[in-house]
Design a protein around this motif. Sequence first.
Motif: not given
Length: 146
Positions: A123, A120, A112-113, A116
């Motif tokens: 995005y 990021y 999950f790190l 993310s």
Amino acid sequence: MVESYVLGLASPEEVSEMAAMLKEHPGLRTELDAVERTFHRLSFEEAVLPPMELRERALQPYNWADADPGGGQDQQKNYTFINIHPDKKNYISVHKIWKWILLTAFLLFKFFLFLSIYFYFKYRQVEERRLEREKIRLEQQQGTFR
């Protein structure tokens, strides 16, 4: 320099200098002896005596029954038993399944790190493109109003 000479911490140059000074000045020998006596007295005053049972154990005769090739079968063996299975009531025991649960949780955390961080940066990339398009659209609108 006298103290370092007495303690044996003097360099070879200082030792040779002290030897020469001892030959020249006889009063230095008395000072050297006084410093030695002071160090001996202090070492004995501050000494910590070992426990008496340690002295008794060290002075006990050795039991050489283990070295006897044939005659000492009835005598007790000269070894110490070390228990490799500790007493369960003195330790906290954890079930083996917790190792796998913690390993799975750790791997999920890492996954999950990674996700993310990946999303990021995606995005940020999408946001930069949107700002670029907005800038181009504003430039086009200003060009049509002139």
